[in-house]
Each structure stands twice: as C-alpha cells, then as structure tokens.
Design a protein around this motif. Structure first.
Motif, short mmCIF file in Angstrom:
data_model
loop_
_atom_site.label_atom_id
_atom_site.label_comp_id
_atom_site.label_asym_id
_atom_site.label_seq_id
_atom_site.Cartn_x
_atom_site.Cartn_y
_atom_site.Cartn_z
N LEU A 1 -14.66 13.76 6.21
CA LEU A 1 -13.31 13.25 6.05
C LEU A 1 -13.32 11.77 6.34
N ASP A 2 -12.87 10.96 5.37
CA ASP A 2 -12.85 9.51 5.48
C ASP A 2 -11.39 9.07 5.60
N ILE A 3 -10.97 8.73 6.82
CA ILE A 3 -9.58 8.34 7.08
C ILE A 3 -9.41 6.85 6.82
N GLY A 4 -8.49 6.52 5.94
CA GLY A 4 -8.34 5.12 5.53
C GLY A 4 -9.43 4.73 4.56
N SER A 5 -9.56 5.51 3.49
CA SER A 5 -10.72 5.41 2.59
C SER A 5 -10.69 4.20 1.67
N GLY A 6 -9.54 3.54 1.54
CA GLY A 6 -9.49 2.32 0.74
C GLY A 6 -9.94 2.53 -0.70
N VAL B 1 -17.08 14.60 0.21
CA VAL B 1 -16.23 13.63 0.88
C VAL B 1 -14.78 13.78 0.41
N THR B 2 -13.87 13.79 1.38
CA THR B 2 -12.44 13.70 1.10
C THR B 2 -11.91 12.45 1.78
N GLY B 3 -11.29 11.57 1.01
CA GLY B 3 -10.71 10.36 1.55
C GLY B 3 -9.20 10.45 1.64
N LEU B 4 -8.65 9.95 2.74
CA LEU B 4 -7.20 9.86 2.91
C LEU B 4 -6.80 8.39 2.97
N ASP B 5 -5.69 8.04 2.33
CA ASP B 5 -5.19 6.67 2.44
C ASP B 5 -3.69 6.67 2.21
N VAL B 6 -3.00 5.76 2.93
CA VAL B 6 -1.55 5.66 2.78
C VAL B 6 -1.15 4.86 1.54
N SER B 7 -2.10 4.15 0.94
CA SER B 7 -1.80 3.29 -0.20
C SER B 7 -2.07 4.02 -1.51
N PRO B 8 -1.05 4.28 -2.34
CA PRO B 8 -1.32 4.91 -3.64
C PRO B 8 -2.17 4.04 -4.55
N VAL B 9 -2.06 2.72 -4.42
CA VAL B 9 -2.90 1.84 -5.23
C VAL B 9 -4.37 2.03 -4.86
N MET B 10 -4.67 2.08 -3.57
CA MET B 10 -6.05 2.30 -3.14
C MET B 10 -6.56 3.66 -3.60
N ILE B 11 -5.73 4.68 -3.54
CA ILE B 11 -6.14 6.01 -4.00
C ILE B 11 -6.50 5.98 -5.48
N ASP B 12 -5.69 5.32 -6.30
CA ASP B 12 -5.98 5.24 -7.73
C ASP B 12 -7.31 4.52 -7.98
N ILE B 13 -7.54 3.43 -7.26
CA ILE B 13 -8.80 2.68 -7.41
C ILE B 13 -9.98 3.56 -7.01
N ALA C 1 -16.07 11.97 -5.22
CA ALA C 1 -15.32 12.31 -4.01
C ALA C 1 -13.89 12.71 -4.37
N THR C 2 -13.20 13.30 -3.39
CA THR C 2 -11.80 13.68 -3.54
C THR C 2 -10.94 12.73 -2.71
N PHE C 3 -9.85 12.24 -3.29
CA PHE C 3 -8.99 11.31 -2.57
C PHE C 3 -7.55 11.82 -2.55
N VAL C 4 -6.94 11.74 -1.38
CA VAL C 4 -5.60 12.28 -1.17
C VAL C 4 -4.69 11.18 -0.64
N HIS C 5 -3.55 11.01 -1.29
CA HIS C 5 -2.56 10.03 -0.81
C HIS C 5 -1.80 10.68 0.34
N ALA C 6 -2.11 10.25 1.56
CA ALA C 6 -1.49 10.86 2.73
C ALA C 6 -1.65 9.95 3.93
N ASP C 7 -0.71 10.07 4.85
CA ASP C 7 -0.80 9.46 6.17
C ASP C 7 -1.43 10.50 7.09
N VAL C 8 -2.53 10.17 7.72
CA VAL C 8 -3.25 11.14 8.54
C VAL C 8 -2.36 11.70 9.65
N ARG C 9 -1.35 10.96 10.06
CA ARG C 9 -0.45 11.44 11.12
C ARG C 9 0.42 12.59 10.65
#
Length: 209
Positions: free
Chosen positions: A46-51, A67-79, A87-95
């Motif tokens: 799990l990569d928190i703040g995957s950018g 690998v699963t990446g989490l990021d609060v930025s939808p732009v970063m998730i799209d990139i 890898a798998t990327f999820v638009h989410a706040d880890v909190r």
C-alpha cells in the motif's frame, strides 16, 4: 485565493511537475531499495500518497509486487494510472479509507503526513499497524520539524505544514506497536530555483511477527 490550499488542491495544481522536481529524492530511493530487499515475491504493498506513481509504485510493481496507491489528488491519480498501469490507484484520503486487518506485506508513506493534523497522523499510524501482516514492513519519509499548522509555500502556493521532531515521530511509530528497525536522515535540495535545502527523514519499521 485568500486561504491556504488543501493537499488535493495543491497537488492537482502541481501535477507531473512534482515528479520533475522531487520525484527521485534519495531518501525515497533508499526506502524503495529497502522494500525490494525485504519483501517476499508478489507482496501486497500500500503506497499512501502515491502521487504520479513514480518511482515508488513503478519500481515495486516492476519487481512483481501488487501495489495499490492512494492519493487525495484526482489529477495525480489520473497521471499514475496512465504511467504505471501495472499498479492500482485509488482516489481517496487515507483518513477516510479502510482496509481489512493484516492485508499488506508493506505500507509506504512518503510525505503524506505533512498536511495532516498530528492527531490524524497518529490515527493513520495505528491503522497501518493493524493493516500490516505480522512481520510486515513500514517505510516512512517526511520532513522532520517540530511545527503545527505553520504557513509554508510550495510551487508558489501557500499551505499549512504539520510535522514532528525526529525523536517524537519515532516514538509515535513505536507507540502503535511497530518496531523501528532503522532511521536515516539527509539533506535534500530540490531542482527548483529558490527552494531551500530540507532534511528528509526515513524511518523503517516492522510489525512484530
């Protein structure tokens, strides 16, 4: 904008520019090398703040890890989805995100705590300890400073920074039941005119088996 930007607003605006300037911080490379040595084949990470997904998710998934990446930025998730399709990327706040206990062989968190209140960082650290399998690995990189809600500027945008002094952060990692295995500190200067050098602290830890 009169108010400081949120983490999502900041990194939506920066986008791939972050990778150009900060993408290969030596402390992060050191953490990735540690995980590549330590993890068994096909580990769940799990990569928190995957950018942008680089270099962390890219290098770990290239080595065969899931690998699963989490990021609060939808732009970063799209990139990241475009650049690191393995890898798998999820638009989410880890909190606000949940995982079953003992799901991950490793969790990495490279700089996401800098824009969280201290109580939220402590809560996420406790979550990470639960999410790791027994014997699982944790790698954290941050800018260690004894500050809370301090105004700062990044890529020309104002935001609020919260962090811990090194020994305080180590204590908080240990307080959630993780065993700190090593710390490493070094000075990093970004490839951005006018950006001052900053300390990067790497903490590696394990959930006791």
């Amino acid at each position: 904008m009169d108010r400081p930007v949120t983490a999502a607003e900041l990194f939506d605006a920066i986008g791939s520019g972050y990778e150009d300037v900060f993408g290969r911080a030596p402390a992060v490379d050191r953490a990735v090398r540690y995980l590549l040595r330590a993890l068994p084949p096909s580990s769940r990470v799990l990569d928190i703040g995957s950018g942008t997904g680089k270099p962390v998710a890219e290098e770990l998934s290239s080595a065969g890890h899931r690998v699963t990446g989490l990021d609060v930025s939808p732009v970063m998730i799209d990139i990241a989805r475009e650049r690191v399709p393995a890898a798998t990327f999820v638009h989410a706040d880890v909190r606000e995100w949940t995982s079953p206990p003992e799901t991950w062989e490793a969790v990495c968190a490279f700089f996401p705590f800098l824009q969280m209140p201290r109580k939220d960082t402590e809560a996420v650290l406790a979550d990470i300890a639960r999410w790791l399998v027994p014997g699982g690995h944790f790698a954290l990189v941050t800018v260690p400073r004894d500050v809370e809600n301090e105004s700062a500027e990044f890529f020309g945008r104002s935001f609020l920074v919260t962090s811990f002094a090194p020994e305080d952060l180590v204590r908080r990692v240990e307080a959630v039941g993780l065993e700190v295995t090593a710390t490493h500190s070094e000075i990093f200067t970004a490839d951005e005119p006018g950006t001052p050098p900053e300390e990067h602290l790497l903490i590696t830890a394990r959930r006791p088996a």
